[in-house]
Motif scaffolding. Structure first.
Motif, mmCIF file in Angstrom:
data_model
loop_
_atom_site.group_PDB
_atom_site.id
_atom_site.type_symbol
_atom_site.label_atom_id
_atom_site.label_comp_id
_atom_site.label_asym_id
_atom_site.label_seq_id
_atom_site.Cartn_x
_atom_site.Cartn_y
_atom_site.Cartn_z
ATOM 1 N N ILE A 68 3.842 16.906 -10.403
ATOM 2 C CA ILE A 68 2.929 16.154 -11.256
ATOM 3 C C ILE A 68 1.714 15.766 -10.414
ATOM 4 C CG2 ILE A 68 2.669 13.982 -12.547
ATOM 5 C CD1 ILE A 68 5.556 14.326 -13.452
ATOM 6 N N SER A 69 0.589 15.540 -11.051
ATOM 7 C CA SER A 69 -0.665 15.286 -10.333
ATOM 8 C C SER A 69 -0.546 14.139 -9.329
ATOM 9 C CB SER A 69 -1.793 14.984 -11.321
ATOM 10 O OG SER A 69 -1.673 13.667 -11.810
ATOM 11 N N VAL A 70 -1.391 14.219 -8.297
ATOM 12 C CA VAL A 70 -1.420 13.213 -7.239
ATOM 13 C C VAL A 70 -1.683 11.824 -7.823
ATOM 14 C CG1 VAL A 70 -2.677 12.446 -5.178
ATOM 15 C CG2 VAL A 70 -2.117 14.860 -5.464
ATOM 16 N N MET A 71 -2.632 11.730 -8.740
ATOM 17 C CA MET A 71 -2.983 10.430 -9.319
ATOM 18 C C MET A 71 -1.817 9.833 -10.113
ATOM 19 S SD MET A 71 -5.775 9.528 -8.110
ATOM 20 C CE MET A 71 -5.932 8.027 -9.036
ATOM 21 N N GLU A 72 -1.132 10.657 -10.894
ATOM 22 C CA GLU A 72 0.004 10.143 -11.659
ATOM 23 C C GLU A 72 1.129 9.697 -10.733
ATOM 24 O OE1 GLU A 72 0.917 11.883 -15.764
ATOM 25 O OE2 GLU A 72 -0.075 13.548 -14.734
ATOM 26 N N CYS A 73 1.364 10.456 -9.664
ATOM 27 C CA CYS A 73 2.383 10.075 -8.676
ATOM 28 C C CYS A 73 2.019 8.759 -8.017
ATOM 29 C CB CYS A 73 2.549 11.174 -7.625
ATOM 30 S SG CYS A 73 3.355 12.662 -8.242
ATOM 31 N N LYS A 74 0.760 8.609 -7.644
ATOM 32 C CA LYS A 74 0.299 7.373 -6.995
ATOM 33 C C LYS A 74 0.475 6.181 -7.935
ATOM 34 C CE LYS A 74 -3.595 5.186 -4.758
ATOM 35 N NZ LYS A 74 -4.972 4.863 -4.978
ATOM 36 N N GLU A 75 0.074 6.353 -9.194
ATOM 37 C CA GLU A 75 0.203 5.264 -10.172
ATOM 38 C C GLU A 75 1.667 4.881 -10.381
ATOM 39 O OE1 GLU A 75 -1.833 6.477 -13.745
ATOM 40 O OE2 GLU A 75 -3.754 6.643 -12.695
ATOM 41 N N ALA A 76 2.542 5.886 -10.480
ATOM 42 C CA ALA A 76 3.969 5.607 -10.674
ATOM 43 C C ALA A 76 4.543 4.871 -9.469
ATOM 44 C CB ALA A 76 4.728 6.903 -10.925
ATOM 45 N N MET A 78 0.838 -1.194 0.000
ATOM 46 C CA MET A 78 0.000 0.000 0.000
ATOM 47 C C MET A 78 0.877 1.249 0.000
ATOM 48 S SD MET A 78 -3.174 0.899 0.150
ATOM 49 C CE MET A 78 -4.143 2.307 0.499
ATOM 50 N N ILE A 79 0.592 2.158 -0.891
ATOM 51 C CA ILE A 79 1.339 3.408 -1.013
ATOM 52 C C ILE A 79 0.756 4.428 -0.030
ATOM 53 C CG2 ILE A 79 2.021 5.252 -2.592
ATOM 54 C CD1 ILE A 79 3.141 2.435 -3.289
ATOM 55 N N SER A 80 1.627 5.053 0.748
ATOM 56 C CA SER A 80 1.156 6.018 1.750
ATOM 57 C C SER A 80 0.974 7.409 1.140
ATOM 58 C CB SER A 80 2.136 6.099 2.920
ATOM 59 O OG SER A 80 3.307 6.781 2.530
ATOM 60 N N ALA A 81 0.174 8.209 1.794
ATOM 61 C CA ALA A 81 -0.038 9.596 1.362
ATOM 62 C C ALA A 81 1.264 10.377 1.441
ATOM 63 C CB ALA A 81 -1.112 10.253 2.221
ATOM 64 N N GLU A 82 2.105 10.041 2.411
ATOM 65 C CA GLU A 82 3.402 10.728 2.569
ATOM 66 C C GLU A 82 4.316 10.450 1.375
ATOM 67 O OE1 GLU A 82 6.027 13.324 4.113
ATOM 68 O OE2 GLU A 82 4.007 12.967 4.861
ATOM 69 N N GLN A 83 4.325 9.202 0.887
ATOM 70 C CA GLN A 83 5.132 8.854 -0.290
ATOM 71 C C GLN A 83 4.659 9.644 -1.520
ATOM 72 O OE1 GLN A 83 4.333 4.561 0.180
ATOM 73 N NE2 GLN A 83 6.509 4.277 -0.285
ATOM 74 N N ILE A 84 3.352 9.717 -1.674
ATOM 75 C CA ILE A 84 2.778 10.460 -2.809
ATOM 76 C C ILE A 84 3.143 11.937 -2.682
ATOM 77 C CG2 ILE A 84 0.633 11.172 -3.931
ATOM 78 C CD1 ILE A 84 -0.534 8.433 -2.979
ATOM 79 N N LYS A 85 3.009 12.467 -1.471
ATOM 80 C CA LYS A 85 3.314 13.877 -1.222
ATOM 81 C C LYS A 85 4.774 14.199 -1.571
ATOM 82 C CE LYS A 85 3.330 17.322 2.471
ATOM 83 N NZ LYS A 85 3.110 17.536 3.902
ATOM 84 N N LYS A 86 5.706 13.340 -1.155
ATOM 85 C CA LYS A 86 7.129 13.556 -1.446
ATOM 86 C C LYS A 86 7.396 13.566 -2.951
ATOM 87 C CE LYS A 86 9.240 11.714 2.750
ATOM 88 N NZ LYS A 86 10.053 10.628 3.305
ATOM 89 N N LEU A 87 6.802 12.595 -3.659
ATOM 90 C CA LEU A 87 7.014 12.516 -5.107
ATOM 91 C C LEU A 87 6.390 13.720 -5.805
ATOM 92 C CD1 LEU A 87 8.239 10.853 -7.385
ATOM 93 C CD2 LEU A 87 6.090 9.595 -7.534
ATOM 94 N N ARG A 88 5.224 14.115 -5.359
ATOM 95 C CA ARG A 88 4.554 15.277 -5.948
ATOM 96 C C ARG A 88 5.381 16.548 -5.736
ATOM 97 N NH1 ARG A 88 0.868 18.127 -8.146
ATOM 98 N NH2 ARG A 88 -0.466 19.635 -7.147
#
Length: 149
Positions: A16-24, A1-11
Motif C-alpha cells: 500500500i502507498s507510503v502515505m497510507e502506511c505512514k498515516e496508519a 515520530m514514525i521512522s522510515a524503516e517502520q513505514i518501509k516494513k509496513l509497505r
C-alpha cells in the motif's frame, strides 16, 4: 515520530502507498499490528464505496496444476482495461485461479470466505478488498470452473 524503516516494513507487507502506511502507523502509535488492522478496515471501506460501480472489463485466467490433472478457468472483472492489464491485477487473477485449484470451493460465497492459501491470515474477500484499495477500482470474481481428472 514514525521512522522510515517502520513505514518501509509496513509497505513491504501490504504494498500500500507510503502515505497510507505512514498515516496508519501514526494512528496506531507506531504499532505494526494495529496499523495492519487500520489498513484492512480502510480497504473494506474503499471496497464498499466502489462496490456499486460496474466491473465490465477484466480478464480470463487459466491455471493448470503441474501434474496436468487439475485445471481452473476464472473470470476476474474490473472497471477499466487499464487495470485489467496491470501486473498486480494479473497476479491477483493467477493467485485466485491457483487457490480455486487447491481449495475447490463449490461457489463464490464459499470462495470469498476461505483463507487465502498464500496467507491464511486473510480471506479471499480481504485479498480482493486490498486489491480494490491498491488499484482504485471495483474488482469482482465472475464465473469460475475447476476441472479434475
Amino acid at each position: 515520530m514514525i521512522s522510515a524503516e517502520q513505514i518501509k516494513k509496513l509497505r513491504q507487507k501490504t504494498n500500500i502507498s507510503v502515505m497510507e502506511c505512514k498515516e496508519a502507523l501514526e494512528k496506531a502509535g507506531g504499532d505494526q499490528t494495529k496499523a495492519l488492522e487500520i489498513l484492512k478496515k480502510s480497504g473494506r471501506e474503499k471496497a464498499l464505496k466502489k462496490a456499486e460501480r460496474e466491473a465490465k472489463q477484466g480478464l480470463i485466467e487459466t491455471y493448470v496444476h503441474n501434474q496436468s490433472k487439475i485445471g481452473v478457468i476464472l473470470e476476474l472483472n474490473c472497471e477499466t482495461d487499464f487495470v485489467a492489464k496491470n501486473e498486480q491485477f494479473k497476479e491477483l487473477a493467477h493467485d485466485l485461479a491457483m487457490h480455486v485449484a487447491a481449495m475447490n470451493p463449490e461457489n463464490l460465497k464459499e470462495l470469498l470466505s476461505q483463507p487465502f492459501i498464500k496467507d491464511e491470515q486473510k480471506t479471499i474477500e480481504e485479498l480482493i478488498n486490498e486489491a480494490i484499495a491498491k488499484l482504485g477500482e471495483n474488482i469482482r470474481i465472475g464465473k469460475f470452473v475447476r476441472l479434475e481428472i
